[in-house]
Design a protein around this motif. Structure first.
Motif, mmCIF file in Angstrom:
data_model
loop_
_atom_site.group_PDB
_atom_site.id
_atom_site.type_symbol
_atom_site.label_atom_id
_atom_site.label_comp_id
_atom_site.label_asym_id
_atom_site.label_seq_id
_atom_site.Cartn_x
_atom_site.Cartn_y
_atom_site.Cartn_z
ATOM 1 N N UNK A 1 0.810 -1.222 0.000
ATOM 2 C CA UNK A 1 0.000 0.000 0.000
ATOM 3 C C UNK A 1 0.842 1.272 0.000
ATOM 4 N N UNK A 2 1.977 1.263 0.700
ATOM 5 C CA UNK A 2 2.809 2.469 0.782
ATOM 6 C C UNK A 2 3.378 2.813 -0.587
ATOM 7 N N UNK A 3 3.941 1.821 -1.284
ATOM 8 C CA UNK A 3 4.509 2.061 -2.619
ATOM 9 C C UNK A 3 3.430 2.494 -3.601
ATOM 10 N N UNK A 4 2.256 1.882 -3.516
ATOM 11 C CA UNK A 4 1.150 2.246 -4.408
ATOM 12 C C UNK A 4 0.704 3.687 -4.135
ATOM 13 N N UNK A 5 0.600 4.049 -2.858
ATOM 14 C CA UNK A 5 0.199 5.428 -2.510
ATOM 15 C C UNK A 5 1.227 6.436 -3.018
ATOM 16 N N UNK A 6 2.526 6.141 -2.832
ATOM 17 C CA UNK A 6 3.572 7.030 -3.351
ATOM 18 C C UNK A 6 3.435 7.173 -4.867
ATOM 19 N N UNK A 7 3.297 6.042 -5.562
ATOM 20 C CA UNK A 7 3.254 6.039 -7.025
ATOM 21 C C UNK A 7 2.128 6.918 -7.556
ATOM 22 N N UNK A 8 0.899 6.679 -7.092
ATOM 23 C CA UNK A 8 -0.242 7.395 -7.664
ATOM 24 C C UNK A 8 -0.319 8.845 -7.198
ATOM 25 N N UNK A 9 0.065 9.120 -5.955
ATOM 26 C CA UNK A 9 0.079 10.508 -5.488
ATOM 27 C C UNK A 9 1.076 11.319 -6.303
ATOM 28 N N UNK A 10 2.272 10.760 -6.479
ATOM 29 C CA UNK A 10 3.300 11.475 -7.236
ATOM 30 C C UNK A 10 2.940 11.563 -8.710
ATOM 31 N N UNK A 11 2.328 10.531 -9.264
ATOM 32 C CA UNK A 11 1.927 10.557 -10.676
ATOM 33 C C UNK A 11 0.954 11.709 -10.921
ATOM 34 N N UNK A 12 -0.045 11.831 -10.048
ATOM 35 C CA UNK A 12 -1.037 12.911 -10.194
ATOM 36 C C UNK A 12 -0.365 14.279 -10.056
ATOM 37 N N UNK A 13 0.481 14.432 -9.022
ATOM 38 C CA UNK A 13 1.145 15.723 -8.805
ATOM 39 C C UNK A 13 2.070 16.084 -9.964
ATOM 40 N N UNK A 14 2.833 15.114 -10.454
ATOM 41 C CA UNK A 14 3.805 15.399 -11.518
ATOM 42 C C UNK A 14 3.101 15.753 -12.822
ATOM 43 N N UNK A 15 2.080 14.993 -13.188
ATOM 44 C CA UNK A 15 1.347 15.304 -14.423
ATOM 45 C C UNK A 15 0.687 16.678 -14.303
ATOM 46 N N UNK A 16 0.103 16.963 -13.139
ATOM 47 C CA UNK A 16 -0.516 18.278 -12.926
ATOM 48 C C UNK A 16 0.526 19.389 -12.993
ATOM 49 N N UNK A 17 1.694 19.155 -12.393
ATOM 50 C CA UNK A 17 2.745 20.178 -12.403
ATOM 51 C C UNK A 17 3.280 20.435 -13.813
ATOM 52 N N UNK A 18 3.408 19.376 -14.604
ATOM 53 C CA UNK A 18 3.874 19.558 -15.982
ATOM 54 C C UNK A 18 2.866 20.390 -16.781
ATOM 55 N N UNK A 19 1.584 20.053 -16.646
ATOM 56 C CA UNK A 19 0.544 20.814 -17.347
ATOM 57 C C UNK A 19 0.500 22.256 -16.830
ATOM 58 N N UNK A 20 0.596 22.414 -15.531
ATOM 59 C CA UNK A 20 0.584 23.723 -14.870
ATOM 60 C C UNK A 20 1.759 24.567 -15.355
ATOM 61 N N UNK A 21 2.939 23.951 -15.411
ATOM 62 C CA UNK A 21 4.139 24.656 -15.856
ATOM 63 C C UNK A 21 4.023 25.135 -17.291
ATOM 64 N N UNK A 22 3.496 24.264 -18.168
ATOM 65 C CA UNK A 22 3.319 24.650 -19.568
ATOM 66 C C UNK A 22 2.330 25.820 -19.676
ATOM 67 N N UNK A 23 1.271 25.776 -18.874
ATOM 68 C CA UNK A 23 0.284 26.862 -18.881
ATOM 69 C C UNK A 23 0.906 28.166 -18.382
ATOM 70 N N UNK A 24 1.685 28.093 -17.300
ATOM 71 C CA UNK A 24 2.264 29.302 -16.704
ATOM 72 C C UNK A 24 3.199 30.038 -17.655
ATOM 73 N N UNK A 25 3.855 29.311 -18.536
ATOM 74 C CA UNK A 25 4.789 29.965 -19.463
ATOM 75 C C UNK A 25 4.060 30.838 -20.483
#
Length: 194
Positions: free
Chosen positions: A11-35
């Motif tokens: 459960x710990x590895x799965x929680x890390x994986x999906x939490x980080x996946x959501x944050x990273x994809x959101x941050x990449x989209x957010x970063x592209x928008x901010x530019x």
């Protein structure tokens, strides 16, 4: 089950994986928008502060995830995988880890080098000190441009690796029909391969 086994993730590895996946994809989209935003707009300042704050969350999670992975090894890859495919999987994961650390660190250096001297305040609560920028990088403008380039191209490379990572997971699930994807969404018993 909290810990990984030889055939599945806990459960710990799965929680890390999906939490980080959501944050990273959101941050990449957010970063592209901010530019695309005008840098002098007051709303842009708040968005950059939010981007930096979430970047520090990603960096903290990356450190915790790496520690967890070191004390709790990942399950083995499916038995039927070709050795070159296994090598590609390992190299892809190393690349993802490197970039997950590099993106917030290069962003932090970029802000630290900026001649504007804008402070970073996590979620408008906690100030974060600037990093010391090596003098060998030249003026503040030159150092900022260097880290901006690393941050920008790192983002494009991370986007490419995320796409390849998702494509590989889909290939395992729909073509190879093994349990590679299933074991990252469930802690139940999994077979090592079909």
């Amino acid at each position: 089950m909290l810990r990984n086994t030889s055939t599945g993730y806990g459960r710990v590895a799965i929680a890390f994986h999906w939490t980080m996946a959501i944050l990273i994809i959101a941050m990449l989209a957010f970063g592209l928008y901010m530019t695309t935003l005008p840098p002098t707009d007051p709303a842009t300042f708040q968005l950059f502060q939010l981007h930096k704050s979430i970047g520090f969350v990603v960096l903290t999670l990356a450190v915790l995830r790496l520690v967890w992975r070191l004390i709790n090894p990942s399950p083995k890859l499916p038995d039927g995988m070709h050795p070159l495919e296994k090598l590609a999987a390992h190299l892809g994961h190393i690349g993802l880890y490197v970039l997950i650390f590099a993106m917030p660190v290069t962003g932090w250096f970029m802000v630290s080098a900026s001649p504007w001297g804008i402070p970073t305040v996590l979620f408008n609560i906690q100030p974060v000190p600037h990093l010391p920028v090596p003098e060998a990088l030249g003026t503040k403008e030159q150092a900022e441009a260097f880290f901006k380039l690393l941050h920008e191209y790192g983002a494009y490379l991370l986007i490419a690796l995320v796409i390849v990572h998702i494509a590989a997971a889909m290939k395992h699930h729909f073509i190879a029909r093994d349990d590679t994807l299933k074991r990252m969404v469930s802690t139940g018993p999994a077979k090592s391969g079909s």
